[in-house]
Enzyme design. Structure first.
Site, mmCIF file in Angstrom:
data_model
loop_
_atom_site.group_PDB
_atom_site.id
_atom_site.type_symbol
_atom_site.label_atom_id
_atom_site.label_comp_id
_atom_site.label_asym_id
_atom_site.label_seq_id
_atom_site.Cartn_x
_atom_site.Cartn_y
_atom_site.Cartn_z
ATOM 1 N N ASP A 1 0.822 -1.208 0.000
ATOM 2 C CA ASP A 1 0.000 0.000 0.000
ATOM 3 C C ASP A 1 0.857 1.260 0.000
ATOM 4 O OD1 ASP A 1 -2.009 1.835 0.255
ATOM 5 O OD2 ASP A 1 -2.449 1.393 2.351
ATOM 6 N N ASP B 1 -1.626 6.808 -6.263
ATOM 7 C CA ASP B 1 -1.896 5.784 -5.247
ATOM 8 C C ASP B 1 -2.140 4.435 -5.908
ATOM 9 O OD1 ASP B 1 -2.550 4.724 -2.684
ATOM 10 O OD2 ASP B 1 -4.672 4.983 -3.130
#
Length: 505
Positions: free
Chosen positions: A181, A385
């Site tokens: 992540d 992201d």
């Protein structure tokens, strides 16, 4: 050119009217000729307009099916567990592992249900990341449960990342799935004994069975790097990570060896979670790839140069796995780079400068750099992201982009809205269509998207939607659908992000 004959006809008829009155039938013919000519002009102008736009061909795919999990990583290490990184020339400062999408951990699910779940996770994640950015502006950190503040409020439990890998934890290595992540920093896994743990695919890691596990004492430099570390009666360092949906992980902050294929990385600071509550998906934990000081790239900076890159495969077109690469060789020679920007209030996210967008080769009016400005108070900005799927643009920018795309795709049959998408098309019965090109204009880098990165299937009936959405918050997020097929380079040492087209080969 087309208007001249009309003017001539008009002036000619005007001069004639002074000398004689033409028969009625001539007036009718003249009217018809004018109407015909006018419609011809409009047609010509629209043809000129559409031909002046740049188009590309979209080959229509279907919703991705879950991939089969195959892991060379584990078998390689199990065959030769004594192999260390020092036995492989050149591997000391670089390694690569496979990435798989979370869909692969769902069994007996249809492509439609998986896609709907993905959009649900996406919505929660975006809300959470927006909240983190907002909270960081108003406080130096956030109070968590009890005496703790969260060292990072990560992207949420259920959507703490869309991609995972398999890696070995401890000595000897015990293999588990870990979500990667870029929107969070702390590395953590579930540990026994469990006060409360969620169900995971592999056995829960037992630190007492590992010879390389070391609990950190309170007051050590690593413990002090947590925003607000805790301490137990034995003077051991405690951590807590809270998520946007109320889920959290809590336990001892420690160091441990992680094994990626044949590369062992020693003394990685990580959370050994004994109390993990919430809607976590079957992975054992999370490998934080953010910009903060406790993320995996920051911790291993001396060895891997604070550089990594990934390539996310378009799963509706290819069955091969995605990959992530750490070290010097992560930096693609063909990449175009844009500088990283710093948010003084939040060090986790990767902010970049977006100055505009083009559709069909023309800059979209109404999309200016001011819409994406990151100010000194930490408001606004654009982040890239890995764990957000659909790119979110601040609302005025999205509306301008959407309208430009609709105008360029006006010959495609429209379909009803779907979930968060308001620009959808019925392409049933077709195998390919022409769509206007879409380009991101980042500072120093123009990134032209493949058609499949912005017009995507949403069901099995031939409905395709424009894969962007608007957001009422000031924070825009470049999601992973738009990143597919590019090698996206995170060069923290050079403070830049790179995009290499066709980078998955």
């Amino acid at each position: 050119l087309f208007i001249l004959p009309m003017l001539c006809l008009h002036s000619h008829s005007h001069s004639l009217s002074h000398s004689f009155h033409p028969p009625l039938s001539l007036s009718k013919m003249e009217g018809k000729a004018r109407a015909l000519l006018f419609s011809f002009v409009l047609l010509s102008l629209s043809t000129v307009f559409s031909e002046s736009l740049e188009y590309q061909t979209l080959t229509l795919g279907s919703l991705p099916k879950p991939q089969k999990l195959t892991w060379a990583e584990e078998s390689e290490t199990l065959i030769a567990p004594e192999l260390d990184e020092t036995t492989q020339p050149g591997s000391k400062n670089t390694f690569t592992v496979q990435l798989h999408h979370l869909d692969a951990l769902s069994f007996n699910a249809t492509p439609e249900s998986l896609f709907n779940l993905r959009l649900q996770r996406d919505s929660i994640r975006v809300k959470s990341m927006t909240a983190i950015a907002a909270v960081s502006r108003n406080a130096s950190h956030v109070r968590g449960k009890g005496v703790f503040s969260s060292s990072v409020i990560s992207g949420l439990a259920q959507g703490s990342g869309e991609y995972f890998t398999r890696l070995g934890i401890g000595t000897p290595p015990k293999y588990s799935y870990m979500v990667l992540d870029t929107g969070s920093d702390v590395v953590w896994i579930q540990c026994s004994p469990c006060r409360k743990c969620y169900t995971q695919t592999d056995p829960v890691f037992d630190p007492t069975k590992s010879t390389s596990y070391v609990g950190l004492k309170c007051g050590t430099p690593l413990c002090r790097r947590l925003d607000s570390p805790g301490c137990n009666q034995r003077q051991m360092c405690l951590y807590q990570v809270s998520y946007g949906d109320g889920s959290f992980t809590f336990g001892e902050f420690s160091t441990e060896t992680l094994t990626f294929r044949r590369t062992r990385v020693n003394k990685v600071a990580f959370g050994c979670g004994h109390d993990d509550e919430g809607l976590f998906i079957g992975a054992a934990g999370l490998l934080g790839l953010g910009r903060g000081k406790l993320s995996f790239p920051s911790q291993t900076g001396l060895r891997f140069g604070r550089k990594f890159s990934y390539c996310l495969v378009d799963r509706s077109a290819s069955s091969k796995p995605s990959s992530i690469l750490f070290g010097e060789s992560a930096v693609s020679k063909t990449a175009m780079f844009t500088p990283l920007l710093t948010n003084p209030k939040l060090d986790t996210f990767y902010y970049i400068g977006l100055t505009g967008m083009s559709v069909g080769g023309a800059r979209v009016r109404g999309i200016t750099a001011s819409l994406f400005k990151l100010d000194s108070a930490g408001n606004g900005g654009v982040i890239i992201d890995s764990g957000t799927s659909v790119t979110r643009l601040t609302r005025p920018a999205y509306i301008a982009l959407r309208n430009a795309f609709r105008a360029g795709a006006s010959d495609l049959k429209r379909a009803p809205d779907f979930s968060l998408f308001d620009t959808c098309f019925d392409l049933s019965g077709k195998t390919e269509v022409k769509v206007p090109t879409v380009v991101f204009h980042f500072v120093g880098a123009d990134v032209s998207l493949p058609a499949s990165n912005y017009l995507i299937p949403v069901d099995s009936k031939g409905s395709f939607c424009f894969a962007f959405a608007g957001t009422m918050s000031g924070l825009s997020i470049i999601g992973n659908i738009q990143q597919q097929g590019f090698r996206v380079v995170y060069d923290l040492a050079g403070s830049r992000i790179g995009f290499a087209a066709r980078g998955c080969a």
